[in-house]
Design an enzyme around this catalytic site. Structure first.
Site, PDB file in Angstrom:
ATOM      1  N   HIS A   1       2.427  10.464  21.848  1.00 36.05           N
ATOM      2  CA  HIS A   1       1.036  10.436  21.400  1.00 36.05           C
ATOM      3  C   HIS A   1       0.146   9.704  22.408  1.00 36.05           C
ATOM      4  O   HIS A   1       0.528   8.650  22.918  1.00 36.05           O
ATOM      5  CB  HIS A   1       0.934   9.739  20.043  1.00 36.05           C
ATOM      6  CG  HIS A   1      -0.316  10.070  19.280  1.00 36.05           C
ATOM      7  ND1 HIS A   1      -1.556   9.558  19.643  1.00 36.05           N
ATOM      8  CD2 HIS A   1      -0.532  10.854  18.209  1.00 36.05           C
ATOM      9  CE1 HIS A   1      -2.464  10.023  18.816  1.00 36.05           C
ATOM     10  NE2 HIS A   1      -1.882  10.810  17.934  1.00 36.05           N
TER      11      HIS A   1
ATOM     12  N   GLY B  51     -16.849  -2.480  26.336  1.00 38.55           N
ATOM     13  CA  GLY B  51     -16.153  -3.359  25.418  1.00 38.55           C
ATOM     14  C   GLY B  51     -17.165  -4.393  24.958  1.00 38.55           C
ATOM     15  O   GLY B  51     -18.240  -4.524  25.547  1.00 38.55           O
TER      16      GLY B  51
ATOM     17  N   GLY C 200     -21.507  -9.103  20.995  1.00 41.48           N
ATOM     18  CA  GLY C 200     -21.839  -7.696  21.183  1.00 41.48           C
ATOM     19  C   GLY C 200     -22.175  -7.335  22.607  1.00 41.48           C
ATOM     20  O   GLY C 200     -22.668  -6.241  22.877  1.00 41.48           O
ATOM     21  N   LYS C 201     -21.912  -8.234  23.557  1.00 39.16           N
ATOM     22  CA  LYS C 201     -22.195  -7.965  24.965  1.00 39.16           C
ATOM     23  C   LYS C 201     -20.957  -7.391  25.649  1.00 39.16           C
ATOM     24  O   LYS C 201     -19.836  -7.583  25.189  1.00 39.16           O
ATOM     25  CB  LYS C 201     -22.620  -9.261  25.662  1.00 39.16           C
ATOM     26  CG  LYS C 201     -23.923  -9.841  25.104  1.00 39.16           C
ATOM     27  CD  LYS C 201     -24.284 -11.138  25.817  1.00 39.16           C
ATOM     28  CE  LYS C 201     -25.588 -11.707  25.260  1.00 39.16           C
ATOM     29  NZ  LYS C 201     -25.956 -12.981  25.916  1.00 39.16           N
TER      30      LYS C 201
ATOM     31  N   ALA D 265      -1.515  -5.427  26.228  1.00 38.62           N
ATOM     32  CA  ALA D 265      -2.025  -4.885  24.965  1.00 38.62           C
ATOM     33  C   ALA D 265      -3.067  -3.800  25.160  1.00 38.62           C
ATOM     34  O   ALA D 265      -3.487  -3.167  24.190  1.00 38.62           O
ATOM     35  CB  ALA D 265      -2.606  -6.014  24.106  1.00 38.62           C
TER      36      ALA D 265
END
Length: 311
Positions: free
Chosen positions: A81, A161, A166-167, A177
């Site tokens: 997948h 990202g 929120g920056k 990961a």
């Protein structure tokens, strides 16, 4: 009514039953109800479906992400997948007492908290800015392509990202990961149709013809996969508009396409919970394995709300 939201996190681990049990335990500990878990060793992927109040679901998702990031090393991960992260995909789905805009805000907030674990978050669906970013464009090339990017720069501007404010985050991928796709969406149908008597290449042509990007069904994403451990070829799909595109229409098109190539359909698997479009009659016609009406999401949500003393 107390708001109810669904989360359906997908993890890049499908061979250790202890892993999915621990993820489910962490969600339960924050006050969520775990509706279903599924794992597949060839996909090397597990999917957990939970419902609950937004705060409980968000807290459980962050705890599950923390566990996944500590226990999955994508450098050693092998599976059929597509994936970019240990916690690969985390969608939030508004079910009762909340709307999509609230689910999108929840996804952005959860994404910020997950990014503080050191893993870049890529927003998709109704949580992205602008809304509507697809998973395929983010996961193209997989984890290996993501980590190959220059680690000292910022992510591409159209795939930011986010940090807790929120920056844009400063990493393309965590070295073990990867990255996490966090979004908000409607109820969908995730399903796999098993076929035999055709090659993987032929199954791929059928998948290409039915998916939306190939001129097929609206809201359908599809690809062909071969599961070596199980000796099965399948057409793996997500139907994002099950209320508009009938699953039986898609199934009939697969049957027709495979039969023209000299093969046949041998069964269907639903991953996680099913939308109302999957009735018992439809489940029988598609030969869905391990089918039960308990797999219908709306029934379980109604039962959950009905037993909630605060509802």
């Amino acid at each position: 009514m107390v708001p109810v939201v669904e989360a359906v996190p997908n993890f890049s681990e499908g061979r250790d039953p202890g892993f999915v049990s621990e993820v489910a335990r962490r969600f339960s500990r924050t006050g969520c109800e775990v509706l279903h878990t599924t794992s597949d060793p060839d996909h090397n992927r597990s999917v957990v479906t939970v419902v609950g109040p937004p705060e409980a679901v968000e807290d459980g998702a962050v705890e599950a992400a923390r566990f996944a990031h500590r226990h999955i090393d994508l450098r050693a991960h092998r599976g059929v997948h597509p994936r970019i992260g240990a916690l690969d995909v985390l969608p939030f789905v508004p079910l009762a007492g909340m709307d999509m805009s609230q689910a999108a805000k929840m996804a952005r907030r959860a994404g910020g908290r997950i990014s503080r674990l050191g893993v870049p978050v890529y927003l998709y669906g109704m949580a992205s800015r602008p809304p509507g970013r697809g998973l395929a464009s983010i996961r193209r090339g997989g984890f290996e392509a993501l980590v190959a990017e220059e680690p000292t720069g910022r992510p591409p501007a159209d795939f930011p990202g986010v940090d807790e404010n929120g920056k844009p985050a400063h990493l393309f991928a965590h070295p073990t990961a990867g990255g996490a796709c966090v979004g908000a969406r409607r109820v969908l149908l995730a399903w796999n149709v098993d076929v035999e008597g055709v090659s993987l290449e032929e199954a791929g042509k059928v998948a290409s013809g039915i998916r939306e990007s190939g001129g097929g069904f609206r809201g359908l994403r599809a690809l062909a996969l071969f599961l070596p451990g199980q000796g099965r070829t399948q057409i793996s799909m997500s139907l994002e508009t099950p209320d508009e595109t009938g699953p039986m229409e898609v199934f009939a098109a697969i049957e027709s396409g495979v039969e023209r190539l000299g093969g046949r359909v041998v069964g269907t698997e639903v991953v996680g919970m099913a939308p109302d479009a999957i009735t018992s009659v439809v489940a029988g016609a598609m030969a869905i394995r391990d089918w039960s009406t308990d797999r219908i999401l709306s029934r379980r949500v109604a039962a959950y709300v009905g037993t909630d003393p605060m509802a």
